[in-house]
Design a protein around this motif. Structure first.
Motif, PDB file in Angstrom:
ATOM      1  N   PRO A 320       0.819  -1.225   0.000  1.00  0.00           N
ATOM      2  CA  PRO A 320       0.000   0.000   0.000  1.00  0.00           C
ATOM      3  C   PRO A 320       0.848   1.269   0.000  1.00  0.00           C
ATOM      4  N   ALA A 321       2.080   1.175   0.506  1.00  0.00           N
ATOM      5  CA  ALA A 321       2.957   2.352   0.527  1.00  0.00           C
ATOM      6  C   ALA A 321       3.252   2.845  -0.889  1.00  0.00           C
ATOM      7  N   ASP A 322       3.283   1.942  -1.867  1.00  0.00           N
ATOM      8  CA  ASP A 322       3.528   2.366  -3.243  1.00  0.00           C
ATOM      9  C   ASP A 322       2.378   3.221  -3.782  1.00  0.00           C
ATOM     10  N   PHE A 323       1.203   3.051  -3.192  1.00  0.00           N
ATOM     11  CA  PHE A 323       0.046   3.867  -3.579  1.00  0.00           C
ATOM     12  C   PHE A 323      -0.123   5.061  -2.640  1.00  0.00           C
ATOM     13  N   ASP A 324       0.920   5.313  -1.826  1.00  0.00           N
ATOM     14  CA  ASP A 324       0.895   6.406  -0.859  1.00  0.00           C
ATOM     15  C   ASP A 324      -0.281   6.263   0.105  1.00  0.00           C
ATOM     16  N   PHE A 325      -0.699   5.012   0.342  1.00  0.00           N
ATOM     17  CA  PHE A 325      -1.818   4.694   1.224  1.00  0.00           C
ATOM     18  C   PHE A 325      -3.089   5.452   0.827  1.00  0.00           C
ATOM     19  N   ILE A 326      -3.308   5.567  -0.474  1.00  0.00           N
ATOM     20  CA  ILE A 326      -4.543   6.153  -0.994  1.00  0.00           C
ATOM     21  C   ILE A 326      -5.451   5.002  -1.425  1.00  0.00           C
ATOM     22  N   PRO A 327      -6.562   4.765  -0.716  1.00  0.00           N
ATOM     23  CA  PRO A 327      -7.410   3.610  -1.037  1.00  0.00           C
ATOM     24  C   PRO A 327      -8.425   3.912  -2.125  1.00  0.00           C
ATOM     25  N   ARG A 328      -8.917   2.866  -2.752  1.00  0.00           N
ATOM     26  CA  ARG A 328     -10.038   2.980  -3.680  1.00  0.00           C
ATOM     27  C   ARG A 328     -11.338   2.939  -2.872  1.00  0.00           C
ATOM     28  N   GLY A 329     -12.420   3.409  -3.470  1.00  0.00           N
ATOM     29  CA  GLY A 329     -13.712   3.413  -2.793  1.00  0.00           C
ATOM     30  C   GLY A 329     -14.230   2.015  -2.535  1.00  0.00           C
TER      31      GLY A 329
END
Length: 648
Positions: A320-329
């Motif tokens: 998740p760190a690679d996505f900067d901890f930005i989640p999908r809905g």
């Protein structure tokens, strides 16, 4: 060589002309081939070989990773690695490395991929040496396909060749909140030198901690920037046979971030998580309704929803760190049928909250004493695990959204240290086990019949981390399978004939059992009653038990106290030919005792053990091996009878 004496001027001119043409042809041919020199170039001549590193396949001569935060917020990462191939296995290991990058946000440029062979050839990689691909883990996850991997095929590889690889990753725009990372400084390849440098604009705060290594950083200032560099030399290879998920925390690593504190992370990520949880759809609501039909208690609902998310929503194994901890809905995750750990946690929390069950997402990592301490640096890049905390009247339940409760239960999360992803969280929370609660007990009574066949009953108690509650609750088949494994490892050949549940809760499970044991085989006029350790015992086994010594600490499954009692009423004329002597050992790794006693016609075996620490330090490893050895000594776990007397 031909004799040129007596040649005329015209003959000499013709000969020279012909020779010049031949030389030109040779030069043109050479230009199409790799450059030839006398052995390795000076910087690499005389470097160590496999003789100097007999346990390594590749030797890193030097490696540097430079991270730069530009004034406009973009980041640049430069990597230079020089390695020497020591074995043919090393050619396979390092021949096709993958460089991961985000094609929408980053530009990858490869500055050099060059091989110097021991024969003097210099071979540069060609255009077809670089091939872009979708990471295997993301092949069925279209939402994540901005992440790509460049496969770099090194050419000209041979034993004792040296390969130089240089590449740069440059952000196209500012897209990450902080400059941060976790850089391992010891891996499967030994290194003569390895360095990491961090460059930030003057006045930018930098938090960092170097774990499990002693190296003072150098600091330089230039052009309005500050560069901090750590350099380690003569780094051994990480012992592959000693490595496990927890043991990697004992290796040297640099953790760094420009984040000022955990509150900065939780406020931003917490809002993103809350927004993602609120993304709903009629289809998701309908699915949840169908999952909960007929269920009444909050615990039943928690288990049902978690089971669905863990099993039916495909897990994308990507940090998740690679996505900067930005989640999908939440609805998007449901509709797509896949998600990374954070996405799945968001979906699970959204479903729980719809049912009025309070739930929170926490990102963290499993910790062990003496290992990497995530609380030391407010860096989200080190948080490799995402859990959900669901509030239940009996107490909170911790859930892994990527694994069922049978696969990973709350007992497995003891030592987890994480940040609750909601605004206002400023400190990490640690999941603690109840002190002294980890116990395994068994009290079995049996009567020996003809040929020493057994029939008996008993009580089995498993508490704390030994409790199989989440794996067997509500399933008679799972309970029976668990007890069968316990019995057959404790009494080889034993057969579970009946059982009942005395107590079943997360902290303690108690079972009554009835069992039978077949008559042991008779050989050379004797038969043997054998016992063992239950498979659930800490002393039943551990990874790489064949190692005589260790460089890294050994991390056990847990701590605990164990007490096993077996009482066997023998036939009247049974004659014991061999009864093991009592064995007892107390050392820094723990304690173990086993005793056999014959009183009248009652044979009694008792085993007690205590393992006080989950981490066995290298200096105590021989003590642990001794403890393990005495617990598993075959000759001390059996009683030998005269077969003629037993048959009577």
């Amino acid at each position: 060589m031909r004799d040129l004496k007596g040649w005329g001027a015209d003959e000499l001119k013709v000969a020279v002309k012909r020779t010049s043409k031949r030389m030109l042809g040779l030069l043109l041919a050479a230009a199409a081939l790799p450059v030839l020199a006398a052995g390795l170039p000076p910087p690499y001549a005389g470097t160590p070989t496999a003789k100097d590193y007999p346990h390594a396949d590749v030797l890193v001569l030097s490696e540097s990773r430079d991270f730069t935060l530009l004034p406009d917020g973009r980041q640049v990462e430069k990597v230079r690695r020089v390695e020497k191939i020591l074995t043919y296995e090393g050619m396979d290991e390092t021949g096709d490395p993958k460089v991961t990058f985000n094609e929408r946000e980053q530009e990858l440029s490869i500055g050099r991929c060059r091989t110097y062979t021991a024969d003097g050839l210099t071979v540069d990689a060609k255009a077809n040496s670089f091939n872009e691909m979708t990471p295997f883990e993301l092949e069925r996850a279209p939402a994540y396909t901005d992440w790509r991997q460049m496969v770099i095929t090194k050419v000209g590889l041979d034993i004792n060749c040296v390969v130089e690889l240089e590449y740069t990753l440059t952000d196209k725009r500012p897209w990450r909140r902080f400059l941060e990372g976790v850089e391992p400084l010891e891996d499967q390849d030994p290194a003569l030198e390895r360095s990491v440098s961090l460059t930030v604009p003057e006045g930018t705060a930098l938090n960092y901690r170097l774990f499990n290594a002693q190296a003072q950083p150098t600091v330089t200032r230039s052009g309005g920037s500050v560069t901090t560099t750590w350099t380690l030399r003569d780094i051994p290879l990480a012992p592959p046979n000693e490595m496990g998920p927890s043991e990697s925390g004992f290796l040297p690593a640099l953790v760094f971030t420009t984040c000022p504190g955990w509150g900065s992370e939780s406020s931003v990520i917490g809002e993103l998580v809350a927004k993602a949880e609120a993304v709903d759809s009629p289809q998701l609501a309908k699915k949840e309704e169908s999952l909960l039909t007929g269920l009444r208690t909050s615990f039943e609902k928690i288990v049902a929803l978690h089971d669905y998310v863990a099993k039916d929503i495909n897990t994308v194994r990507w940090p998740p760190a690679d996505f900067d901890f930005i989640p999908r809905g939440a609805a998007e995750v449901y509709d797509s049928g896949y998600g990374n750990a954070l996405d799945k946690a968001v979906l699970l929390c959204a479903m729980l909250k719809r049912e009025g069950i309070e739930a929170f997402v926490s990102a963290g990592r499993q910790t062990v004493p003496g290992g990497l301490d995530p609380g030391a640096v407010p860096c989200m890049a080190q948080m490799d695990t995402v859990l959900v905390r669901a509030e239940e009247p009996g107490g909170p339940i911790w859930l892994d959204p990527t694994a069922s409760l049978a696969q990973r239960s709350p007992q497995d999360f003891v030592g987890f240290e994480g940040l609750t992803l909601q605004p206002g969280s400023r400190d990490l929370n640690t999941i603690l086990g109840a002190a002294g609660s980890d116990r395994l007990e068994a009290h079995l009574d049996a009567a020996a019949g003809a040929g020493l066949s057994l029939e008996g009953k008993g009580l089995i108690t498993l508490a704390g981390r030994y409790s199989p509650f989440y794996a067997v609750e509500g399933s008679a088949d799972e309970q029976k399978a668990f007890l069968k494994t316990f019995l057959t490892s404790f009494l080889p050949g034993g057969e579970l004939t009946e059982y009942s549940v005395v107590r079943m809760d997360p902290g303690r499970c108690v079972f009554k059992i009835a069992f039978k044991g077949p008559a042991p085989k008779t050989e050379s006029g004797v038969c043997t009653l054998q016992t063992g350790l239950p498979e659930q015992s800490i002393l039943a086994g551990f990874p790489a038990s064949y190692l005589g010594e260790r460089r890294l600490p050994l991390v056990l499954a847990g701590t605990g106290k164990e007490h096993l009692v077996l009482r066997v009423t023998l036939p009247e004329k049974a004659k014991i030919l061999y009864l093991p002597a009592a064995a007892k050992l107390v050392n820094p790794a723990g304690s173990f005792a086993r005793s056999w006693r014959l009183t009248g016609g009652l044979l009694r075996m008792e085993v007690s053990a205590e393992i006080p620490s989950r981490v066995i330090q290298p200096k105590d490893y021989k003590d642990w091996k001794e403890l393990f050895g005495i617990a598993n000594a075959q000759g001390e776990r059996c009683v030998v009878f005269g077969s003629e007397e037993v048959r009577k």
